[in-house]
Motif scaffolding. Structure first.
Motif, PDB file in Angstrom:
ATOM      1  N   HIS A  89      11.324 -17.707 -30.897  1.00  0.00           N
ATOM      2  CA  HIS A  89      11.368 -19.149 -30.630  1.00  0.00           C
ATOM      3  C   HIS A  89      12.568 -19.393 -29.726  1.00  0.00           C
ATOM      4  CE1 HIS A  89       8.261 -20.376 -33.441  1.00  0.00           C
ATOM      5  NE2 HIS A  89       8.754 -19.503 -34.286  1.00  0.00           N
ATOM      6  N   ASP A  90      12.558 -18.777 -28.561  1.00  0.00           N
ATOM      7  CA  ASP A  90      13.684 -18.930 -27.632  1.00  0.00           C
ATOM      8  C   ASP A  90      13.299 -19.868 -26.494  1.00  0.00           C
ATOM      9  OD1 ASP A  90      11.913 -17.032 -26.670  1.00  0.00           O
ATOM     10  OD2 ASP A  90      13.439 -15.923 -25.580  1.00  0.00           O
ATOM     11  N   GLU A  91      12.570 -20.904 -26.850  1.00  0.00           N
ATOM     12  CA  GLU A  91      12.143 -21.888 -25.856  1.00  0.00           C
ATOM     13  C   GLU A  91      13.293 -22.848 -25.562  1.00  0.00           C
ATOM     14  OE1 GLU A  91      10.211 -21.445 -28.695  1.00  0.00           O
ATOM     15  OE2 GLU A  91       8.512 -20.367 -27.880  1.00  0.00           O
ATOM     16  N   HIS A  92      14.277 -22.326 -24.891  1.00  0.00           N
ATOM     17  CA  HIS A  92      15.413 -23.124 -24.456  1.00  0.00           C
ATOM     18  C   HIS A  92      15.684 -22.781 -23.000  1.00  0.00           C
ATOM     19  CE1 HIS A  92      17.106 -19.389 -26.318  1.00  0.00           C
ATOM     20  NE2 HIS A  92      17.709 -19.341 -25.146  1.00  0.00           N
ATOM     21  N   LEU A  93      16.568 -23.524 -22.396  1.00  0.00           N
ATOM     22  CA  LEU A  93      16.878 -23.291 -20.992  1.00  0.00           C
ATOM     23  C   LEU A  93      17.789 -22.076 -20.839  1.00  0.00           C
ATOM     24  CD1 LEU A  93      16.772 -24.398 -18.041  1.00  0.00           C
ATOM     25  CD2 LEU A  93      18.893 -25.592 -18.579  1.00  0.00           C
ATOM     26  N   HIS A  94      17.439 -21.189 -19.913  1.00  0.00           N
ATOM     27  CA  HIS A  94      18.293 -20.059 -19.546  1.00  0.00           C
ATOM     28  C   HIS A  94      18.910 -20.402 -18.198  1.00  0.00           C
ATOM     29  CE1 HIS A  94      15.382 -18.163 -22.349  1.00  0.00           C
ATOM     30  NE2 HIS A  94      16.512 -17.649 -22.809  1.00  0.00           N
ATOM     31  N   PHE A  95      20.231 -20.519 -18.180  1.00  0.00           N
ATOM     32  CA  PHE A  95      20.940 -20.951 -16.982  1.00  0.00           C
ATOM     33  C   PHE A  95      21.601 -19.756 -16.307  1.00  0.00           C
ATOM     34  CE2 PHE A  95      24.306 -22.616 -14.378  1.00  0.00           C
ATOM     35  CZ  PHE A  95      23.779 -23.778 -13.852  1.00  0.00           C
ATOM     36  N   ASN A  96      21.194 -19.467 -15.077  1.00  0.00           N
ATOM     37  CA  ASN A  96      21.783 -18.386 -14.275  1.00  0.00           C
ATOM     38  C   ASN A  96      22.831 -18.975 -13.341  1.00  0.00           C
ATOM     39  OD1 ASN A  96      20.263 -15.786 -14.710  1.00  0.00           O
ATOM     40  ND2 ASN A  96      18.525 -17.126 -14.276  1.00  0.00           N
ATOM     41  N   PRO A 154      10.565 -31.158 -23.966  1.00  0.00           N
ATOM     42  CA  PRO A 154       9.305 -31.694 -24.506  1.00  0.00           C
ATOM     43  C   PRO A 154       8.315 -30.566 -24.772  1.00  0.00           C
ATOM     44  CG  PRO A 154       9.473 -32.110 -22.148  1.00  0.00           C
ATOM     45  CD  PRO A 154      10.774 -31.484 -22.576  1.00  0.00           C
ATOM     46  N   GLY A 155       7.345 -30.838 -25.604  1.00  0.00           N
ATOM     47  CA  GLY A 155       6.320 -29.842 -25.908  1.00  0.00           C
ATOM     48  C   GLY A 155       5.541 -29.442 -24.674  1.00  0.00           C
ATOM     49  N   LEU A 156       4.974 -28.271 -24.711  1.00  0.00           N
ATOM     50  CA  LEU A 156       4.209 -27.742 -23.583  1.00  0.00           C
ATOM     51  C   LEU A 156       2.732 -28.040 -23.814  1.00  0.00           C
ATOM     52  CD1 LEU A 156       4.523 -25.963 -21.027  1.00  0.00           C
ATOM     53  CD2 LEU A 156       4.138 -23.981 -22.475  1.00  0.00           C
ATOM     54  N   PHE A 158      -6.201 -22.559 -22.596  1.00  0.00           N
ATOM     55  CA  PHE A 158      -4.965 -21.785 -22.463  1.00  0.00           C
ATOM     56  C   PHE A 158      -4.173 -21.860 -23.761  1.00  0.00           C
ATOM     57  CE2 PHE A 158      -6.037 -22.690 -18.091  1.00  0.00           C
ATOM     58  CZ  PHE A 158      -5.664 -21.527 -17.419  1.00  0.00           C
ATOM     59  N   LYS A 159      -3.637 -20.722 -24.171  1.00  0.00           N
ATOM     60  CA  LYS A 159      -2.805 -20.690 -25.377  1.00  0.00           C
ATOM     61  C   LYS A 159      -1.529 -19.922 -25.038  1.00  0.00           C
ATOM     62  CE  LYS A 159      -2.575 -19.134 -30.096  1.00  0.00           C
ATOM     63  NZ  LYS A 159      -2.618 -17.850 -30.738  1.00  0.00           N
ATOM     64  N   ALA A 160      -0.397 -20.613 -25.031  1.00  0.00           N
ATOM     65  CA  ALA A 160       0.879 -19.961 -24.706  1.00  0.00           C
ATOM     66  C   ALA A 160       1.406 -19.215 -25.930  1.00  0.00           C
ATOM     67  CB  ALA A 160       1.905 -21.005 -24.261  1.00  0.00           C
ATOM     68  N   GLU A 161       1.813 -17.983 -25.727  1.00  0.00           N
ATOM     69  CA  GLU A 161       2.449 -17.211 -26.791  1.00  0.00           C
ATOM     70  C   GLU A 161       3.960 -17.311 -26.678  1.00  0.00           C
ATOM     71  OE1 GLU A 161       0.701 -13.351 -26.475  1.00  0.00           O
ATOM     72  OE2 GLU A 161      -1.209 -14.056 -27.281  1.00  0.00           O
TER      73      GLU A 161
END
Length: 147
Positions: A94-101, A117-119, A125-128
């Motif tokens: 559950h790493d649905e967060h922003l990754h900032f480079n 927000p939710g996807l 389509f089913k996102a894993e």
């Protein structure tokens, strides 16, 4: 800000994930929890000279598989690893967060305190999983003069 844990908490974490307590695993956990940015296997190798490359690779793989760490890619496409939130489970992150480079220092930051927000996907389509990246300048680099 990373949360500092002690050896007993790392031992409990390994036990919870049904992993043997080994000195290399405890050292990798300690190192990962001490960092404020994601870190690559080569970076870990540079500071953990007593753990060989194959052992480190296996530790990172099993930690990722168990939901202890997650993989995130930097601007060069290099895999970096960061500690997972407590919501991650074995084989389901559950790493649905922003990754900032950061384009200057090349560090990768996990930005957890940002509302996403939710996807909603088209029918069928089913996102894993999904990964969200942003590129720019981190606060540390913003304060430094750019050469």
């Amino acid at each position: 800000m990373t949360q500092v844990k002690n050896t007993f908490q790392f031992e409990d974490m390994l036990k919870k994930h049904h992993l043997k307590k080994t000195a290399p695993r405890l050292r990798v956990l300690s190192m990962m929890y001490s960092k404020t940015t994601a870190t690559s296997q080569p970076d870990l190798e540079n500071v953990m000279h007593d753990i060989d490359r194959v052992t480190l690779y296996r530790i990172l793989n099993i930690f990722e598989e168990k939901g202890i760490i997650h993989k995130v890619f930097d601007l060069n496409g290099t895999a970096n690893y960061a500690v997972c939130s407590s919501g991650c489970q074995e084989n389901h992150h559950h790493d649905e967060h922003l990754h900032f480079n950061c384009t200057r220092c090349k560090n990768v930051y996990c930005i957890n305190d940002l509302y996403l927000p939710g996807l909603t996907l088209p029918e069928g389509f089913k996102a894993e999983s999904f990964t969200l990246y942003a590129n720019g300048i981190c606060p540390k680099c913003e304060k430094k003069p750019h050469h």
